[in-house]
Design an enzyme around this catalytic site. Structure first.
Site, PDB file in Angstrom:
ATOM      1  N   LYS A  81       0.876  -1.167   0.134  1.00  0.00           N
ATOM      2  CA  LYS A  81       0.097   0.082  -0.055  1.00  0.00           C
ATOM      3  C   LYS A  81       0.995   1.327  -0.025  1.00  0.00           C
ATOM      4  O   LYS A  81       1.721   1.479   0.836  1.00  0.00           O
ATOM      5  CB  LYS A  81      -0.879   0.117   1.245  1.00  0.00           C
ATOM      6  CG  LYS A  81      -1.694   1.310   1.396  1.00  0.00           C
ATOM      7  CD  LYS A  81      -2.395   1.436   2.768  1.00  0.00           C
ATOM      8  CE  LYS A  81      -2.536   2.833   3.226  1.00  0.00           C
ATOM      9  NZ  LYS A  81      -3.278   2.811   4.299  1.00  0.00           N
ATOM     10  N   GLY A 115      -7.492   8.542  10.960  1.00  0.00           N
ATOM     11  CA  GLY A 115      -7.920   8.800  12.393  1.00  0.00           C
ATOM     12  C   GLY A 115      -8.923   9.610  12.820  1.00  0.00           C
ATOM     13  O   GLY A 115      -9.222   9.628  13.956  1.00  0.00           O
ATOM     14  N   ALA A 171      -9.089   5.094   5.232  1.00  0.00           N
ATOM     15  CA  ALA A 171      -8.805   6.240   6.269  1.00  0.00           C
ATOM     16  C   ALA A 171     -10.249   7.264   6.578  1.00  0.00           C
ATOM     17  O   ALA A 171     -10.941   7.467   5.514  1.00  0.00           O
ATOM     18  CB  ALA A 171      -7.719   7.365   5.618  1.00  0.00           C
ATOM     19  N   GLY A 172     -10.200   7.393   7.440  1.00  0.00           N
ATOM     20  CA  GLY A 172     -11.393   8.233   8.042  1.00  0.00           C
ATOM     21  C   GLY A 172     -12.675   7.607   8.356  1.00  0.00           C
ATOM     22  O   GLY A 172     -13.693   8.112   8.995  1.00  0.00           O
ATOM     23  N   ASN A 223      -9.079   1.105  10.163  1.00  0.00           N
ATOM     24  CA  ASN A 223      -7.726   0.848  11.262  1.00  0.00           C
ATOM     25  C   ASN A 223      -8.238   1.338  12.487  1.00  0.00           C
ATOM     26  O   ASN A 223      -8.652   0.598  13.461  1.00  0.00           O
ATOM     27  CB  ASN A 223      -6.487   1.283  10.559  1.00  0.00           C
ATOM     28  CG  ASN A 223      -5.183   0.718  11.585  1.00  0.00           C
ATOM     29  OD1 ASN A 223      -4.273   0.930  11.114  1.00  0.00           O
ATOM     30  ND2 ASN A 223      -5.572   0.213  12.598  1.00  0.00           N
ATOM     31  N   THR A 224      -7.973   2.440  12.604  1.00  0.00           N
ATOM     32  CA  THR A 224      -8.300   3.400  13.860  1.00  0.00           C
ATOM     33  C   THR A 224      -9.665   3.083  14.472  1.00  0.00           C
ATOM     34  O   THR A 224      -9.601   2.727  16.031  1.00  0.00           O
ATOM     35  CB  THR A 224      -8.193   4.743  13.802  1.00  0.00           C
ATOM     36  OG1 THR A 224      -6.926   5.218  13.092  1.00  0.00           O
ATOM     37  CG2 THR A 224      -8.395   5.587  14.940  1.00  0.00           C
TER      38      THR A 224
END
Lengths: 67, 256, 370
Positions: free
Chosen positions: B97, B158, B184-185, B206-207
């Site tokens: 990635k 995040g 993301a996000g 992820n986060t």
């Protein structure tokens, strides 16, 4: 004795140290790390063929969690 | 016919991709991956701390997972390429990635450097999935250069703000043949569902999972969100049909 | 990769079967979805869609307003030469038709240009028959050199060229390319084009993309309606326009809908297209490709053309003549054969007034070279 750089930090080691030996002494498991010697990525098998010289740079990286 | 996502030679059953950063422990991360039957996982490469012992994250990742190394930390194409080559040399495979970020405030990717990295790495045979700011012409160039998919951000890394880039992502899905994977996000399962309904091939979370009170449970909720969104997309979500405007008939002249 | 590959992928598709499977709900759904999937075009072109023309017209009008506003671009064709090496069964300029062939010299061209320019038109389409010998690239370049002084945008509708030749013409001042495939169905095409360079189906089919690669800003394609089953022809024309739009997002792609009209020769229109069909074609293309330009020429009669304006037309020819030198010279002694008959003979001024009456702004110029 001579100085080399490991992960950006100057370290003093004995002259003509063998790379594979250095890794063993540092307690690093060869299965988790990748080594770059003077900007060249080395296969695990090649470590024992490398004799370190003054001002060599080593980058030793391994996997961590990431997004 | 089963609905499988194919990227390079890999057949992917689970369209929820998971990032392994920010977890409180590798063990917990492993539980998440196992309980949700995750196929694609991202990891990062960092300098080893020579003073302390660290565990090998790879031993906590189920064997069935394809590990995709994230080039996070790279501030330009050359650094990203270097990280990719290091990852491959370690035997972790060649899925990369590409993440090139120069902006430390919003962590928005540098599309230009990312494109350069795609060009180099794709030629070397890496399976490249670039993380990008949704820019359709850049995305097209990356696919042409050999990227196997594109990963536009939903909102800053995040931030858990959801799919703020919806319109641009929708355009990318319409105009690009390759898989579009929002990364993301995304903060909630409903965000993931929204992406899949739109037509995304997959999402990367992820986060939100890593910092949740109960990561395993939330990951399972994300799993269901992704499945539900995908099923809705495949069924053909009805369009919002507006009423015809009341005005004089446009085709009346044909009947004269 | 070329459009011929796309054409080959779809040429064996049983379109009649696809059309007959379409239901009313498919048509209405297609009209509101914003994708440009092939199935959408099939739904819109189906025979059943003719029962939904008013609803489709409302959608098409909405899209046209959104993408083009209330403007119609005006242009006129200028025939430079009617020499032709081809034997196309449907055309007046057919090499076997004996009539006096003409080619404009510089003075005649200057006269035509002055006159057309005086009407206010700044967009010109120059045409020739297909003869590399009589109207070579050098001749066209000379003409463009003169015409550049009068017009801000010059398009060509001539024989297909190589990419280098298109580049040459672009350098000399051409910015638009019009080239009709005439018939997309490959086997019908070879029946219609009996001899001459035009027999090369693929070379012609790939001309628009060569032009685009060379840098043509505006590209117009078309099928000559009446030569074959119009639903199938418009299907391929729609695919062609979509292919060009997707591959060359910086070019303005447009379609034309020339409908076969009476002309000198023995040819009878094999697949007549009626007014309702033309309306369905316009609505289908507008809804399938909201950004595509749609032209209606003076082959169509006046009242009909006017009624089509709110449905999605973006370009109209005005003050046309299909005779060589027909804007000025035909008014005098010299006899010249028309390629086809004009039905709408209104002057530019009359068309301008009509557009304004209907609430549209006629655009004479929207391009300029630096």
């Amino acid at each position: 004795m001579m100085f080399i750089k490991i992960n950006g930090v100057k370290q003093e080691i004995e002259d003509k140290f063998n790379l594979a030996e250095l890794i063993r002494i540092k307690g690093l498991s060869c299965n988790q790390i990748v080594v770059e010697h003077n900007q060249r990525i080395l296969a695990k098998e090649a470590w024992r063929e490398i004799t370190l010289n003054e001002n060599d740079t080593l980058e030793i990286v391994s996997f961590v969690g990431g997004g | 016919m089963k609905d499988i996502l194919k990227i390079a030679d890999r057949e992917i059953n689970n369209r929820l991709f998971v990032g392994t950063g920010k977890f409180s422990s590798y063990k917990l991360m492993q539980e998440v991956l196992e309980s949700c039957d995750i196929d694609i996982v991202t990891v990062a490469l960092r300098r080893v701390d020579l003073e302390s012992k660290t565990e090998n994250i790879l031993s906590y990742i189920p064997k069935k997972c394809t590990v995709m190394t994230n080039t996070s930390g790279a501030r330009n194409a050359d650094e990203a390429v270097r990280i990719a080559r290091l990852a491959q040399a370690s035997g972790a495979g060649n899925w990369i990635k590409i993440e090139v970020i120069k902006d430390n405030k919003y962590l928005l990717p540098d599309n230009f450097e990312t494109l350069k990295a795609v060009e180099i790495l794709a030629k070397e045979g890496f399976i490249v999935l670039p993380y990008i700011s949704p820019d359709i012409s850049m995305a097209k160039r990356m696919i042409e250069a050999g990227a196997c998919a594109v990963m536009p951000l939903g909102s800053p890394i995040g931030s858990n703000r959801g799919l703020k880039t919806k319109e641009l992502v929708r355009i990318m899905i319409e105009e690009i043949d390759a898989p579009v994977i929002v990364d993301a996000g995304l903060g909630r399962p409903s965000d993931a569902c929204e992406c899949m309904e739109l037509g995304c091939a997959a999402v990367l979370i992820n986060t939100a999972i890593a910092v949740a009170k109960n990561p395993v449970q939330l990951a399972q909720a994300f799993n269901k969100g992704v499945e539900s969104g995908r099923l809705a997309f495949l069924s053909g979500v009805p369009a919002i049909v507006g009423h015809a405007r009341a005005s004089s008939p446009l085709t009346g002249f044909l009947r004269q | 990769m070329s459009f011929y590959k796309t054409y080959s992928e779809y040429k064996n598709l049983d379109l009649d079967k696809q059309f007959s499977a379409v239901r009313s709900s498919d048509i209405l759904y297609a009209s509101v979805k914003t994708d440009s999937k092939i199935s959408k075009l099939i739904n819109l072109l189906s025979p059943l869609a003719q029962s939904h023309l008013e609803e489709l017209a409302q959608v098409a009008q909405g899209l046209t307003l959104q993408y083009f506003g209330r403007t119609i671009q005006l242009y006129t064709p200028l025939y430079l030469s009617n020499y032709c090496d081809n034997k196309c069964v449907y055309c007046s300029f057919n090499v076997e038709n004996s009539f006096k062939r003409r080619k404009l010299n510089h003075q005649e061209l200057e006269k035509e240009a002055k006159f057309i320019s005086s009407t206010g038109l700044k967009h010109l389409l120059i045409l020739t028959g297909e003869s590399r010998r009589e109207s070579p690239i050098s001749y066209i370049k000379e003409c463009v050199k003169i015409l550049k002084n009068y017009f801000s945008s010059i398009s060509i509708e001539i024989y297909p060229l190589s990419e280098e030749e298109y580049s040459e013409l672009i350098t000399s001042g051409v910015d638009g390319l019009t080239i009709y495939q005439e018939v997309y169905n490959e086997s019908i095409y070879s029946k219609m084009h009996i001899c001459g360079p035009k027999r090369d189906y693929v070379f012609r089919l790939e001309a628009p993309e060569r032009g685009a690669k060379a840098g043509m800003r505006v590209i117009n394609i078309g099928a000559l309606l009446g030569l074959y089953d119009w639903r199938k022809e418009v299907f391929f024309m729609g695919l062609h326009a979509k292919y060009l739009q997707d591959k060359f997002p910086d070019a303005e792609i447009g379609v034309s809908l020339p409908r076969l009209r009476p002309f000198a020769g023995d040819f009878k229109v094999p697949y007549p297209v009626n007014n309702i069909d033309i309306v369905q074609i316009i609505l289908s293309l507008r809804i399938f490709l909201p950004r595509v330009g749609i032209s209606i020429s003076t082959r169509e009669e006046q009242n009909f053309r006017d009624s089509l304006i709110p449905l999605g037309i973006t370009r109209m020819s005005a003050g046309s003549s299909t005779r060589v030198g027909g804007h000025t010279i035909n008014a005098s002694i010299v006899e010249s054969l028309a390629q086809f008959e004009i039905s709408d003979e209104r002057s530019v001024k009359e068309i301008k007034m009509k557009l304004e009456e209907k609430g549209y702004q006629p655009v004479f110029k929207d391009w300029m070279h630096f």
